[in-house]
Design a protein around this motif. Structure first.
Motif, PDB file in Angstrom:
ATOM      1  N   SER A 123       0.822  -1.211   0.000  1.00 16.16           N
ATOM      2  CA  SER A 123       0.000   0.000   0.000  1.00 16.16           C
ATOM      3  C   SER A 123       0.853   1.257   0.000  1.00 16.16           C
ATOM      4  CB  SER A 123      -0.919   0.009   1.224  1.00 16.16           C
ATOM      5  OG  SER A 123      -0.145  -0.033   2.414  1.00 16.16           O
ATOM      6  N   GLU A 124       2.104   1.144   0.399  1.00 20.63           N
ATOM      7  CA  GLU A 124       3.013   2.277   0.379  1.00 20.63           C
ATOM      8  C   GLU A 124       4.436   1.764   0.146  1.00 20.63           C
ATOM      9  OE1 GLU A 124       2.659   4.161   4.148  1.00 20.63           O
ATOM     10  OE2 GLU A 124       3.792   2.640   5.210  1.00 20.63           O
ATOM     11  N   SER A 125       5.275   2.614  -0.379  1.00 16.91           N
ATOM     12  CA  SER A 125       6.648   2.218  -0.684  1.00 16.91           C
ATOM     13  C   SER A 125       7.604   3.331  -0.283  1.00 16.91           C
ATOM     14  CB  SER A 125       6.807   1.921  -2.186  1.00 16.91           C
ATOM     15  OG  SER A 125       5.998   0.828  -2.569  1.00 16.91           O
ATOM     16  N   GLN A 154       0.050  10.192  -6.934  1.00 15.15           N
ATOM     17  CA  GLN A 154       0.895   9.518  -5.931  1.00 15.15           C
ATOM     18  C   GLN A 154       1.441  10.554  -4.943  1.00 15.15           C
ATOM     19  OE1 GLN A 154       1.850   6.643  -3.994  1.00 15.15           O
ATOM     20  NE2 GLN A 154       1.748   5.842  -6.083  1.00 15.15           N
TER      21      GLN A 154
END
Length: 302
Positions: A123-125, A154
């Motif tokens: 879900s996030e990086s 983003q």
């Protein structure tokens, strides 16, 4: 290939989901096997296709001692048994991911596993960028433009350099060591002043002796060595007692230091050398003054 582990006693590992370029950016060599590649395609929905995993050398030594871990399989304890296990494709060095000495995951000494980002949707990086020269923060705008060109919606937040992250994580430790260093320097100063005072008082009390010795034929160098030798004896006793105290206290310091054992030979050598030089300088001036005592003046005063 090992017997089933009782429920609740399964081994644990720290997991990182990364892309193939992660190890190159972090300058982590591939000790064995390979990094992730295009052949590690996303796993199928039915779970029949194996997923790739890269492990650290701690996990390899703990569970595959004497064997080549490449091609071996792991059950991540989170996937149903009917699905394909993880396949080890590479081994990398162990890394420290949190501040030393904290009561956190790092203190548990977990092994580390790296999953392929293409096989594990997140879900996030976190984007890591290595800059060859210049100020890293100067490239933030250009990097944001590239990310938004791929996905205008983003969001980007928490931009920081690796150096600032490390500084923040070690702020408490740095404050502790700064205070210890300050008190150590103050103790060294007080010890030097005290030793100088003792030696100066000793020379004053032995004024008659310092006057009689040259009168009886003693060379000034002999008087100098006599006073300096007395100071050296005190230095030896003090360093010996201090060394015993340092050995007793060093175990307590290991909790606030990283990469330093209970007995660190270079640190002890530097400390002893510094204290010896400072103490000898504190003895030098009283000893030199003793060589300048006029025998007639000393005897007349007595």
């Amino acid at each position: 290939g090992t017997p089933d582990i009782p429920h609740g006693k399964e081994p644990s590992a720290e997991v990182n989901v990364v892309s193939p370029g992660y190890f190159r950016v972090m300058k982590m060599p591939i000790l064995r096997g390979r990094t992730f590649s295009a052949e590690d395609v996303p796993a199928t929905n039915d779970g029949t296709r194996s997923r790739a995993v890269i492990i650290d050398e701690t996990l390899a030594q703990r569970f595959f001692a004497g064997r080549d871990p490449i091609g071996q399989h792991l059950d991540d304890n989170q996937t149903p048994k009917e699905k394909a296990p993880l396949t080890i494709v590479g081994v990398v060095p162990r890394t420290r991911n949190e501040a030393p000495g904290e009561e956190n995951v790092e203190s548990l000494n977990f092994s580390q596993m790296y999953f392929y980002a293409a096989q594990y949707a997140q879900s996030e990086s976190m984007l890591l960028v290595r800059v060859t020269s210049g100020d890293p923060l100067g490239l933030v705008s250009a990097i944001k433009q590239q990310v938004q060109a791929l996905d205008p919606e983003q969001p980007i937040s928490n931009v920081a350099t690796m150096e600032s992250n490390i500084v923040a994580s070690l702020s408490t430790r740095r404050l502790t060591m700064t205070l210890l260093g300050t008190f150590a320097a103050l103790a060294l100063l007080l010890a030097s002043v005290g030793l100088y005072g003792v030696m100066a008082l000793s020379v004053t009390q032995r004024t008659r002796e310092m006057g009689i010795r040259p009168a009886l034929g003693a060379a000034r160098n002999d008087v100098f060595r006599l006073i300096l030798g007395h100071g050296a004896a005190l230095i030896g006793i003090g360093i010996g007692l201090g060394l015993l105290g340092a050995l007793a206290a060093s175990r307590a310091l290991t909790s606030v230091l990283y990469g330093v054992g209970a007995i660190d030979a270079p640190a002890f050598t530097v400390a002893i050398g510094t204290l010896t030089i400072v103490a000898l300088l504190a003895c030098f001036f009283p000893a030199r003054r003793a060589t300048r005592v006029d025998p007639m003046v000393a005897l007349r005063e007595e």
